[in-house]
Scaffold this motif. Structure first.
Motif, PDB file in Angstrom:
ATOM      1  N   TYR A 309       7.076 -15.975 -14.916  1.00 20.84           N
ATOM      2  CA  TYR A 309       7.163 -17.284 -15.569  1.00 20.84           C
ATOM      3  C   TYR A 309       6.247 -18.341 -14.964  1.00 20.84           C
ATOM      4  CZ  TYR A 309      10.241 -18.463 -11.619  1.00 20.84           C
ATOM      5  OH  TYR A 309      10.757 -18.666 -10.361  1.00 20.84           O
ATOM      6  N   THR A 310       5.570 -18.021 -13.864  1.00 24.65           N
ATOM      7  CA  THR A 310       4.878 -19.105 -13.167  1.00 24.65           C
ATOM      8  C   THR A 310       3.388 -19.152 -13.504  1.00 24.65           C
ATOM      9  OG1 THR A 310       4.935 -20.220 -11.041  1.00 24.65           O
ATOM     10  CG2 THR A 310       4.117 -17.996 -11.027  1.00 24.65           C
ATOM     11  N   GLY A 311       2.781 -20.332 -13.314  1.00 20.38           N
ATOM     12  CA  GLY A 311       1.343 -20.460 -13.515  1.00 20.38           C
ATOM     13  C   GLY A 311       0.597 -19.958 -12.286  1.00 20.38           C
ATOM     14  N   LEU A 312      -0.493 -19.258 -12.496  1.00 19.23           N
ATOM     15  CA  LEU A 312      -1.306 -18.790 -11.368  1.00 19.23           C
ATOM     16  C   LEU A 312      -2.636 -19.530 -11.399  1.00 19.23           C
ATOM     17  CD1 LEU A 312      -0.765 -14.899 -11.419  1.00 19.23           C
ATOM     18  CD2 LEU A 312       0.535 -16.612 -10.152  1.00 19.23           C
ATOM     19  N   ILE A 313      -3.067 -19.997 -10.233  1.00 18.42           N
ATOM     20  CA  ILE A 313      -4.293 -20.805 -10.149  1.00 18.42           C
ATOM     21  C   ILE A 313      -5.371 -20.050  -9.390  1.00 18.42           C
ATOM     22  CG2 ILE A 313      -5.279 -22.958  -9.286  1.00 18.42           C
ATOM     23  CD1 ILE A 313      -2.592 -24.261  -9.567  1.00 18.42           C
ATOM     24  N   VAL A 331      -4.081 -15.197 -14.886  1.00 16.31           N
ATOM     25  CA  VAL A 331      -4.343 -16.523 -14.330  1.00 16.31           C
ATOM     26  C   VAL A 331      -4.217 -17.533 -15.462  1.00 16.31           C
ATOM     27  CG1 VAL A 331      -6.204 -17.976 -13.441  1.00 16.31           C
ATOM     28  CG2 VAL A 331      -5.812 -15.703 -12.473  1.00 16.31           C
ATOM     29  N   SER A 332      -3.590 -18.677 -15.187  1.00 10.68           N
ATOM     30  CA  SER A 332      -3.410 -19.646 -16.264  1.00 10.68           C
ATOM     31  C   SER A 332      -4.295 -20.874 -16.109  1.00 10.68           C
ATOM     32  CB  SER A 332      -1.947 -20.079 -16.331  1.00 10.68           C
ATOM     33  OG  SER A 332      -1.424 -20.189 -15.036  1.00 10.68           O
ATOM     34  N   GLN A 333      -4.701 -21.173 -14.871  1.00 12.83           N
ATOM     35  CA  GLN A 333      -5.515 -22.377 -14.658  1.00 12.83           C
ATOM     36  C   GLN A 333      -6.691 -22.050 -13.750  1.00 12.83           C
ATOM     37  OE1 GLN A 333      -3.626 -25.903 -13.148  1.00 12.83           O
ATOM     38  NE2 GLN A 333      -1.655 -25.348 -14.026  1.00 12.83           N
ATOM     39  N   ILE A 334      -7.854 -22.581 -14.092  1.00 10.41           N
ATOM     40  CA  ILE A 334      -9.000 -22.490 -13.183  1.00 10.41           C
ATOM     41  C   ILE A 334      -9.655 -23.868 -13.087  1.00 10.41           C
ATOM     42  CG2 ILE A 334      -9.457 -20.041 -13.690  1.00 10.41           C
ATOM     43  CD1 ILE A 334     -11.848 -20.910 -15.391  1.00 10.41           C
ATOM     44  N   ASP A 335     -10.295 -24.122 -11.944  1.00  7.72           N
ATOM     45  CA  ASP A 335     -11.108 -25.327 -11.867  1.00  7.72           C
ATOM     46  C   ASP A 335     -12.514 -24.966 -12.335  1.00  7.72           C
ATOM     47  OD1 ASP A 335     -11.483 -23.708  -9.643  1.00  7.72           O
ATOM     48  OD2 ASP A 335     -12.098 -25.356  -8.347  1.00  7.72           O
ATOM     49  N   ALA A 336     -13.281 -25.970 -12.720  1.00  7.67           N
ATOM     50  CA  ALA A 336     -14.635 -25.686 -13.207  1.00  7.67           C
ATOM     51  C   ALA A 336     -15.500 -26.903 -12.940  1.00  7.67           C
ATOM     52  CB  ALA A 336     -14.609 -25.379 -14.703  1.00  7.67           C
ATOM     53  N   GLY A 337     -16.767 -26.625 -12.618  1.00 12.03           N
ATOM     54  CA  GLY A 337     -17.696 -27.720 -12.306  1.00 12.03           C
ATOM     55  C   GLY A 337     -17.259 -28.460 -11.052  1.00 12.03           C
TER      56      GLY A 337
END
Ligand code: SAM
Ligand code: SF4
Length: 469
Positions: A309-313, A331-337
């Motif tokens: 159930y959790t978000g993976l970064i 994975v649900s979130q990534i940073d970019a730039g």
């Protein structure tokens, strides 16, 4: 803030973790499949089950674990990837974390705290690139107290530039006391992240020889205090490379279970950064327990299955190739730039690396990441709908409420992504992006929801902004 750990005990049972890792060696294929199935049926795994997956070292079984993680992501969350950027506010620090370029004994780092006008410029530069979600990052220093965090967050929310603004601010900062957390919450933050770095007490002691962070229990219970202060979106994490990843991954699960038991809600996100080179910091060139790319992939897939159930970064610390591969495992979130030199979004120079905590491996621009996501059939999302409508625990809802992703997340991804293309994208990215939106629309059933979405798409094309379900 007074650090008081009277009456606190650790909820990470070290002996038990080692025992599970020992007693589950060489698991049968049936057992591994049974556990993958339990996860696909939307159940959080128990420590013994996670240990079995960790010990499934046979490459064919490891492949089944990767496949299970991919399937779980596809089935529950679909192909959305939420994008954010880190914004470092200041690198002064009174701690002495042996792996961090900001530690107080590091003479090579150049110290800097953004002034309010500099902060404004950084935010404007991020907004100009199309960002909507930030994680604001702070060293630990008396200057960066709860009031300062509160004030800087407020400042960020107050900035408008063109059609854009930052709509969600998450925090990665030192653990506060309950009063401090309440104050920071009142600025309207999303998630508060605190990484335990290593859950192994002896290693923790060696890695944090002085400063407030040397208190293991104060940090371990930091997110409990955040919960007590009413912050229910919290993020846990471990810095991979300090101790055995198998232990740390198990400990992340124990932390999760602790939060479930105490607060009826697990972590909103789990992070698993690997140690990267940092200025003046030899330890990073030879991390004590370096995690190979292959083991890193395994730990992400195992975490995906263990806490479905959790978000993976996954951050820009990792290389482009590895990020592209690993985002498929849930994975649900990534940073970019991302640019982690303090002040470097608005004013990058040769000295910026001296103000950075460590070195990033993925240097692509936001626009390029977005284009490549679309080409790989992901839909980039800048959605902040749940948070804005008071639907906290958005990631849990995506998981727990049947149809939630279809009803809210995908349409909101489409709308926020279209905004990005209208206002910020390069012509090439626009071509790839419009194709992706077409694909998403084709996949949607012809119902009222889709009709409303099509109307809102037209509204955005006609200049409206910030529309969400
Ligand atoms: N100072 C606060 C703290 O320590 O909690 C805020 C976060 S710190 C600036 C952000 C995170 O970066 C740390 O929690 C740690 O996990 C990670 N980090 C530190 N040094 C690193 C390195 N050399 N490579 C990769 N990540 C690192
Ligand atoms: Fe300071 Fe955080 Fe770096 Fe430790 S990890 S030295 S607390 S900025």
């Amino acid at each position: 803030m007074k650090i008081n750990t009277t009456g606190l005990a650790s909820f990470i049972p070290e002996e038990e973790i080692f025992q599970w890792l020992e007693t589950t060696k060489n698991p049968s294929a049936e057992r591994v499949r049974e556990i993958i199935q339990k996860s696909l049926n939307k159940n959080r795994l128990d420590p013994e089950e996670m240990a079995v997956l960790i010990n499934a070292e046979d490459p064919a079984l490891a492949e089944e674990i990767f496949e299970g993680a991919r399937e779980l992501k596809q089935r529950i969350y679909g192909n959305r990837i939420v994008l954010f950027a880190p914004l470092y506010i200041g690198n002064e620090c009174i701690n002495n974390c042996q792996y961090c370029g900001f530690r107080c004994t590091n003479k090579e780092v150049s110290r800097k705290t953004l002034t309010m006008p500099e902060l404004d410029r950084e935010v404007e530069a991020l907004v100009d690139r199309g960002h909507k979600r930030l994680i604001m990052v702070y060293g630990e220093h008396p200057k960066y107290d709860a009031q300062f965090i509160h004030d800087t967050v407020k400042e960020v929310y107050g900035i408008k530039k063109g059609n854009g603004e930052i709509r969600r601010v998450n925090i990665n900062a030192a653990p506060l006391d309950v009063e401090g957390f309440k104050l920071v919450k009142s600025a309207g933050i999303g998630t508060y992240q605190i990484f335990q770095e290593t859950y192994h007490q002896q290693t923790y002691k060696e890695m944090h020889p002085s400063g407030p962070k040397s208190d293991y229990l104060w940090r371990l219970h930091g997110l409990d205090r955040a919960q007590q202060a009413g912050i229910d979106d919290i993020g846990i994490g471990a810095l991979m490379g300090l101790f055995d990843w198998r232990f740390e991954t198990m400990a992340l699960l124990y932390h999760t279970i602790h939060l479930e038991e105490e607060f009826k809600v697990g972590p909103h996100t789990i992070s698993f950064p690997r140690i990267e080179p940092a200025i003046g910091t030899d330890l990073c060139d030879r991390p004590p327990y370096e995690v190979s790319d292959y083991d890193f992939k395994r730990l992400v897939a195992i975490l995906r299955l263990a806490v479905p159930y959790t978000g993976l970064i996954l951050t820009c610390r990792e290389s482009v190739e590895l990020r592209n591969e690993i985002i498929q495992f849930g994975v649900s979130q990534i940073d970019a730039g991302s640019n982690i030199g303090i002040g470097a979004y608005s004013q990058e120079d040769e000295e910026s690396y001296k103000k950075s905590q460590f070195v990033l491996n993925d240097g692509r621009s936001l626009d390029q990441v977005i284009r490549e996501l679309c080409e790989a059939d992901f839909i980039p999302s800048f959605c902040t709908g749940c948070y804005r409508l008071g639907r906290t625990g958005e990631h849990f809802m995506e998981f727990a409420i049947p149809g939630f992703v279809k009803r809210f997340c995908t349409p909101n991804a489409v709308l926020t992504f279209l905004e990005y293309m209208e206002d910020y994208s390069s012509p090439e990215t626009r071509v790839a992006g419009m194709k992706q939106i077409e694909r998403e629309l084709e996949r949607m059933p012809e119902d009222d929801k889709k009709a409303t979405l099509l109307e809102r798409i037209e509204q955005i094309k006609n200049g409206d902004r910030d529309l969400y379900f």
